[in-house]
Write a protein that holds these residues in place. Structure first.
Motif, PDB file in Angstrom:
ATOM      1  N   VAL A 129      11.208   3.141  -4.545  1.00 42.65           N
ATOM      2  CA  VAL A 129      10.514   4.409  -4.278  1.00 42.65           C
ATOM      3  C   VAL A 129       9.173   4.095  -3.607  1.00 42.65           C
ATOM      4  CG1 VAL A 129       9.551   6.507  -5.270  1.00 42.65           C
ATOM      5  CG2 VAL A 129      11.621   5.488  -6.253  1.00 42.65           C
ATOM      6  N   THR A 130       8.987   4.582  -2.396  1.00 41.61           N
ATOM      7  CA  THR A 130       7.744   4.357  -1.653  1.00 41.61           C
ATOM      8  C   THR A 130       7.155   5.698  -1.241  1.00 41.61           C
ATOM      9  OG1 THR A 130       8.704   4.303   0.574  1.00 41.61           O
ATOM     10  CG2 THR A 130       8.823   2.264  -0.726  1.00 41.61           C
ATOM     11  N   THR A 131       5.990   5.655  -0.631  1.00 41.31           N
ATOM     12  CA  THR A 131       5.356   6.890  -0.174  1.00 41.31           C
ATOM     13  C   THR A 131       6.071   7.500   1.031  1.00 41.31           C
ATOM     14  OG1 THR A 131       3.837   5.631   1.233  1.00 41.31           O
ATOM     15  CG2 THR A 131       3.101   6.140  -1.005  1.00 41.31           C
ATOM     16  N   VAL A 132       6.987   6.739   1.644  1.00 40.34           N
ATOM     17  CA  VAL A 132       7.737   7.267   2.797  1.00 40.34           C
ATOM     18  C   VAL A 132       9.168   7.603   2.413  1.00 40.34           C
ATOM     19  CG1 VAL A 132       6.304   6.062   4.473  1.00 40.34           C
ATOM     20  CG2 VAL A 132       8.355   4.940   3.588  1.00 40.34           C
ATOM     21  N   GLY A 133       9.476   7.575   1.133  1.00 39.21           N
ATOM     22  CA  GLY A 133      10.816   7.895   0.666  1.00 39.21           C
ATOM     23  C   GLY A 133      11.448   6.731  -0.073  1.00 39.21           C
ATOM     24  N   THR A 134      12.608   6.952  -0.626  1.00 45.09           N
ATOM     25  CA  THR A 134      13.335   5.900  -1.332  1.00 45.09           C
ATOM     26  C   THR A 134      14.094   5.046  -0.327  1.00 45.09           C
ATOM     27  OG1 THR A 134      13.588   7.305  -3.294  1.00 45.09           O
ATOM     28  CG2 THR A 134      15.055   5.402  -3.094  1.00 45.09           C
ATOM     29  N   VAL A 135      13.857   3.738  -0.385  1.00 49.11           N
ATOM     30  CA  VAL A 135      14.454   2.812   0.566  1.00 49.11           C
ATOM     31  C   VAL A 135      15.454   1.916  -0.163  1.00 49.11           C
ATOM     32  CG1 VAL A 135      14.019   0.988   2.261  1.00 49.11           C
ATOM     33  CG2 VAL A 135      12.324   2.812   1.915  1.00 49.11           C
ATOM     34  N   LEU A 150       0.822  -1.213   0.000  1.00 51.00           N
ATOM     35  CA  LEU A 150       0.000   0.000   0.000  1.00 51.00           C
ATOM     36  C   LEU A 150       0.858   1.266   0.000  1.00 51.00           C
ATOM     37  CD1 LEU A 150      -2.844  -0.912   2.531  1.00 51.00           C
ATOM     38  CD2 LEU A 150      -2.884  -1.042   0.043  1.00 51.00           C
ATOM     39  N   ARG A 151       2.119   1.137   0.387  1.00 43.72           N
ATOM     40  CA  ARG A 151       3.017   2.292   0.433  1.00 43.72           C
ATOM     41  C   ARG A 151       3.984   2.328  -0.747  1.00 43.72           C
ATOM     42  NH1 ARG A 151       0.905   1.327   5.011  1.00 43.72           N
ATOM     43  NH2 ARG A 151       0.678   2.923   6.648  1.00 43.72           N
ATOM     44  N   GLY A 152       3.683   1.557  -1.767  1.00 46.78           N
ATOM     45  CA  GLY A 152       4.426   1.696  -3.011  1.00 46.78           C
ATOM     46  C   GLY A 152       5.391   0.584  -3.347  1.00 46.78           C
ATOM     47  N   ILE A 195      -6.073  -7.581  -3.234  1.00 42.74           N
ATOM     48  CA  ILE A 195      -5.360  -6.976  -4.368  1.00 42.74           C
ATOM     49  C   ILE A 195      -6.015  -5.672  -4.781  1.00 42.74           C
ATOM     50  CG2 ILE A 195      -4.750  -7.290  -6.794  1.00 42.74           C
ATOM     51  CD1 ILE A 195      -4.421 -10.258  -6.222  1.00 42.74           C
ATOM     52  N   LEU A 196      -7.360  -5.642  -4.804  1.00 42.07           N
ATOM     53  CA  LEU A 196      -8.079  -4.428  -5.204  1.00 42.07           C
ATOM     54  C   LEU A 196      -7.799  -3.281  -4.250  1.00 42.07           C
ATOM     55  CD1 LEU A 196     -11.561  -5.798  -6.360  1.00 42.07           C
ATOM     56  CD2 LEU A 196      -9.774  -4.776  -7.784  1.00 42.07           C
ATOM     57  N   ASN A 197      -7.607  -3.581  -2.977  1.00 37.25           N
ATOM     58  CA  ASN A 197      -7.309  -2.522  -2.011  1.00 37.25           C
ATOM     59  C   ASN A 197      -6.081  -1.726  -2.436  1.00 37.25           C
ATOM     60  OD1 ASN A 197      -6.402  -1.057   0.325  1.00 37.25           O
ATOM     61  ND2 ASN A 197      -7.637  -2.397   1.601  1.00 37.25           N
ATOM     62  N   GLY A 198      -5.091  -2.434  -2.981  1.00 35.67           N
ATOM     63  CA  GLY A 198      -3.878  -1.739  -3.397  1.00 35.67           C
ATOM     64  C   GLY A 198      -3.923  -1.182  -4.798  1.00 35.67           C
ATOM     65  N   SER A 199      -4.791  -1.738  -5.668  1.00 37.92           N
ATOM     66  CA  SER A 199      -4.787  -1.325  -7.079  1.00 37.92           C
ATOM     67  C   SER A 199      -5.843  -0.276  -7.418  1.00 37.92           C
ATOM     68  CB  SER A 199      -4.977  -2.553  -7.981  1.00 37.92           C
ATOM     69  OG  SER A 199      -6.176  -3.241  -7.674  1.00 37.92           O
ATOM     70  N   ILE A 200      -6.940  -0.215  -6.675  1.00 37.02           N
ATOM     71  CA  ILE A 200      -8.001   0.748  -6.977  1.00 37.02           C
ATOM     72  C   ILE A 200      -7.499   2.196  -6.973  1.00 37.02           C
ATOM     73  CG2 ILE A 200     -10.053   1.825  -5.938  1.00 37.02           C
ATOM     74  CD1 ILE A 200     -11.211  -0.938  -5.543  1.00 37.02           C
TER      75      ILE A 200
END
Length: 371
Positions: free
Chosen positions: A298-304, A85-87, A161-166
């Motif tokens: 690359v995630t929603t909290v930064g590049t890890v 969910l965070r990328g 899966i839909l939770n993350g793709s919608i």
């Protein structure tokens, strides 16, 4: 899963037990550690009902099926789903963690086989035999009753899966690119439509399962709600008491000086053993994102950094097996086993198993993958 009953004669021999553990480990990444554990724990218990010493089978079942097997996809274990969910790409984990899983499974199954074969020989010497399961009817072919529930499990997977793709589908986006939804009054919490779609589909699957599965099938599976209720009561307490600890981690996680894969692996794993592994994963993912890696995921909290993300993922999923409270299915499996007459280790007794078997495996993981 409680509506899927595996009938027939399955003899709990060392080879059969290894096969059952391997099947559960593979399934866990696709139907979740809870789904795989609930699907297979009763057949495993029935297969070994003739034995006097069988707690070790359940302990290794928790190690592999209820925890490690869920490391390959976001469907397998909640921490990885939160990363999704965070990328974190859906197949990122399977691409990177598979070699570690294969190594761990080989080591654990080898240890289990040696232990199980030793105890099996003692059972035979004491006059007990797997043929005791056959009764007067003789050996019965293996068959599945309530197989339509497999399709309903697939519906749950689709919902996840839909939770993350919608949110990435233009059909469900506002003009500014945000997903349809609403803000809860008097708060800043925004709920996207994807959560309601997921919940509706999961409740639909549960409703259809209850309406279409014969009562006799669940009775054949020894299904009851008490293990679920027991875990609910336990984790309500855990979630309440861990709020201060998580608040401290969120506020000062980046100040802990954790910045190497080895440190992320053991810090995430240690806390995941006693706190729920999902919020622990998010805390250290956020801490890793704050390091501003030059390249990586690359995630929603930064590049890890890739190795840091791998260490966090492995620590959260693998070390949830260290205690009964590290992952929800651990305690459910324990409860079901005890209701079937298996004398399981105490809370600290189980930790003793972890210290003797799992920790050496994690040290090998550290030396090979995180130094």
């Amino acid at each position: 899963a409680g509506g899927i009953a595996i009938k027939g004669t399955i003899a709990g021999t060392p080879k059969t037990n290894v096969v059952l553990l391997l099947i559960g480990t593979v399934l866990a990444s696709w139907i979740g550690t809870t789904g795989a554990a609930m699907l297979l724990i009763r057949p495993v218990l029935k297969a070994n009902a003739w034995r006097e010493k069988k707690a070790h089978v359940v302990v290794f079942f928790i190690f592999l099926v209820a925890n490690m097997g869920g490391c390959l996809t976001p469907l397998g274990d909640p921490p990885l789903f939160l990363g999704y969910l965070r990328g974190v790409p859906f197949f990122w984990t399977i691409e990177h963690i598979l070699p570690i899983l294969i190594l761990n499974v080989i080591i654990l199954l080898a240890v289990f086989f040696v232990m199980d074969r030793t105890l099996y020989k003692r059972e035979i010497a004491a006059g007990r035999s797997p043929h005791d399961l056959e009764g007067n009817e003789g050996k019965q072919p293996i068959r599945i009753e309530g197989a339509h529930n497999i399709a309903l499990l697939a519906l749950v997977i689709v919902a996840v899966i839909l939770n993350g793709s919608i949110p990435n589908m233009p059909l469900f986006q506002n003009a500014d690119g945000t997903v349809f939804g609403f803000t809860i009054p008097a708060s800043e919490v925004y709920l996207g439509i994807q959560y309601f779609v997921q919940i509706a589909l999961i409740l639909l699957a549960a409703f259809l399962s209850l309406r279409t599965t014969k009562k006799a099938t669940r009775e054949l599976n020894d299904f009851n709600y008490e293990p679920i209720a027991e875990v609910a009561r336990l984790f309500i307490g855990i979630f309440i008491t861990m709020i201060p600890a998580l608040a401290i981690l969120r506020a000062h996680g980046s100040d802990l000086g954790i910045d190497t894969p080895l440190e992320f692996f053991w810090a995430t794993g240690a806390l995941s053993s006693f706190l729920d592994n999902s919020p622990t994963y998010v805390v250290f993912l956020t801490a890793a994102g704050a390091l501003d890696a030059a390249e990586g995921v690359v995630t929603t909290v930064g590049t890890v950094a890739v190795t840091n993300l791998l260490a966090i993922s492995a620590g959260a999923v693998f070390m949830g097996a260290n205690t009964y409270i590290g992952n929800a299915p651990n305690f459910m499996v324990k409860s079901i086993a005890e209701r079937s007459g298996v004398k399981m280790p105490s809370f600290f007794g189980y930790i003793g198993w972890s210290l003797c078997i799992l920790i050496p495996v994690f040290i090998i993981d550290s030396l090979l993958f995180f130094l």
